[in-house]
Design a protein around this motif. Structure first.
Motif, PDB file in Angstrom:
ATOM      1  N   ASP A  86       0.865  -1.184   0.000  1.00 64.20           N
ATOM      2  CA  ASP A  86       0.000   0.000   0.000  1.00 64.20           C
ATOM      3  C   ASP A  86       0.897   1.228   0.000  1.00 64.20           C
ATOM      4  O   ASP A  86       1.898   1.257   0.713  1.00 64.20           O
ATOM      5  CB  ASP A  86      -0.908   0.008   1.238  1.00 64.20           C
ATOM      6  N   ASP A  87       0.556   2.239  -0.779  1.00 65.53           N
ATOM      7  CA  ASP A  87       1.366   3.449  -0.825  1.00 65.53           C
ATOM      8  C   ASP A  87       1.068   4.398   0.332  1.00 65.53           C
ATOM      9  O   ASP A  87       1.743   5.407   0.490  1.00 65.53           O
ATOM     10  CB  ASP A  87       1.218   4.162  -2.170  1.00 65.53           C
ATOM     11  N   SER A  88       0.111   4.077   1.169  1.00 68.71           N
ATOM     12  CA  SER A  88      -0.262   4.921   2.300  1.00 68.71           C
ATOM     13  C   SER A  88       0.347   4.380   3.597  1.00 68.71           C
ATOM     14  O   SER A  88      -0.070   3.314   4.077  1.00 68.71           O
ATOM     15  CB  SER A  88      -1.785   4.975   2.433  1.00 68.71           C
ATOM     16  N   PRO A 112      -0.156   5.220   6.717  1.00 68.03           N
ATOM     17  CA  PRO A 112      -1.148   4.903   7.755  1.00 68.03           C
ATOM     18  C   PRO A 112      -1.861   3.572   7.507  1.00 68.03           C
ATOM     19  O   PRO A 112      -2.102   2.805   8.441  1.00 68.03           O
ATOM     20  CB  PRO A 112      -2.131   6.076   7.698  1.00 68.03           C
ATOM     21  N   ASN A 113      -2.183   3.272   6.248  1.00 73.18           N
ATOM     22  CA  ASN A 113      -2.833   1.995   5.939  1.00 73.18           C
ATOM     23  C   ASN A 113      -1.906   0.822   6.232  1.00 73.18           C
ATOM     24  O   ASN A 113      -2.344  -0.207   6.754  1.00 73.18           O
ATOM     25  CB  ASN A 113      -3.289   1.955   4.484  1.00 73.18           C
ATOM     26  N   ARG A 173       5.636  -0.205  -0.456  1.00 71.92           N
ATOM     27  CA  ARG A 173       4.826   0.955  -0.798  1.00 71.92           C
ATOM     28  C   ARG A 173       4.432   1.015  -2.266  1.00 71.92           C
ATOM     29  O   ARG A 173       3.796   1.972  -2.694  1.00 71.92           O
ATOM     30  CB  ARG A 173       5.538   2.226  -0.375  1.00 71.92           C
ATOM     31  N   ASP A 174       4.806   0.015  -3.048  1.00 69.11           N
ATOM     32  CA  ASP A 174       4.338  -0.058  -4.429  1.00 69.11           C
ATOM     33  C   ASP A 174       4.439  -1.496  -4.919  1.00 69.11           C
ATOM     34  O   ASP A 174       5.182  -2.313  -4.374  1.00 69.11           O
ATOM     35  CB  ASP A 174       5.101   0.906  -5.349  1.00 69.11           C
ATOM     36  N   ASP A 181      -3.272  -2.912  -1.879  1.00 68.10           N
ATOM     37  CA  ASP A 181      -4.119  -1.836  -2.370  1.00 68.10           C
ATOM     38  C   ASP A 181      -4.200  -1.965  -3.891  1.00 68.10           C
ATOM     39  O   ASP A 181      -3.364  -2.624  -4.510  1.00 68.10           O
ATOM     40  CB  ASP A 181      -3.499  -0.494  -1.968  1.00 68.10           C
ATOM     41  N   MET A 191      -1.823   2.446  -6.740  1.00 63.68           N
ATOM     42  CA  MET A 191      -0.489   2.756  -6.226  1.00 63.68           C
ATOM     43  C   MET A 191       0.373   3.253  -7.380  1.00 63.68           C
ATOM     44  O   MET A 191       0.108   2.937  -8.533  1.00 63.68           O
ATOM     45  CB  MET A 191       0.170   1.504  -5.630  1.00 63.68           C
ATOM     46  N   THR A 224      -9.175  -1.932  -0.689  1.00 64.81           N
ATOM     47  CA  THR A 224      -9.421  -0.749  -1.508  1.00 64.81           C
ATOM     48  C   THR A 224     -10.706  -0.038  -1.117  1.00 64.81           C
ATOM     49  O   THR A 224     -11.600  -0.636  -0.523  1.00 64.81           O
ATOM     50  CB  THR A 224      -9.479  -1.152  -3.000  1.00 64.81           C
ATOM     51  N   LYS A 242     -12.092  -0.373   2.358  1.00 69.25           N
ATOM     52  CA  LYS A 242     -11.635   0.610   3.343  1.00 69.25           C
ATOM     53  C   LYS A 242     -12.841   1.353   3.883  1.00 69.25           C
ATOM     54  O   LYS A 242     -13.795   1.558   3.150  1.00 69.25           O
ATOM     55  CB  LYS A 242     -10.661   1.595   2.698  1.00 69.25           C
TER      56      LYS A 242
END
Length: 156
Positions: free
Chosen positions: A41-43, A45-46, A65-66, A91, A94, A121, A143
């Protein structure tokens, strides 16, 4: 070694941040637990939320992150480490490589073709859901992520 932050790949392994270059070199990671789930996930916090839920379940995670960095790890990790990976939670949206492309590449690579895969997602886009189903996804988590949703998908 002095690298620009923009040219690095960051990997969260447990609570540790590791770095490698974007030039095809993933961070060196050696898995030392019995079971690991790859989270993409690129977030930040997630990633933190999902890793926290998995940790409460007693499951280690390695996070990217990707999709490109996650694929590089899964396709090239030493076999003794790869065998410990039980699933991927990713996710869809991304940078570099989105979740659908990651899933497609995993399904078309002999080593990773049977790895369980779950999307996280906010996207309820029907064509994306159909594309993911066609590629053999094991589930979707919408989400905002909850402990119950992670537990229900991971324990199946």
């Amino acid at each position: 070694m002095n690298k620009k932050r923009s040219s690095e790949t960051e990997v969260l392994f447990g609570e540790h941040l590791l770095s490698g270059s974007d030039e095809g070199e993933a961070p060196a990671v050696h898995i030392t637990t019995e079971q690991v789930i790859v989270v993409v996930d690129d977030s930040p916090p997630n990633l933190t939320i999902i890793q926290g839920i998995l940790k409460q379940m007693g499951i280690s995670s390695i996070s990217f992150r990707d999709g490109a960095a996650a694929y590089d790890f899964l396709a090239n990790a030493p076999m003794e480490d790869f065998k410990l990976v039980k699933a991927v939670i990713s996710d869809i949206h991304m940078p570099k490589m989105d979740g659908l492309e990651l899933l497609h590449r995993l399904r078309t690579t002999e080593r990773t073709k049977d790895l369980p895969f779950v999307f996280v997602t906010a996207d309820g886009d029907k064509p994306r859901v159909e594309a993911a189903a066609h590629l053999g996804i094991q589930g979707y988590i919408l989400k905002p992520v909850t402990s119950e949703a992670i537990v229900s998908r991971v324990t199946k």
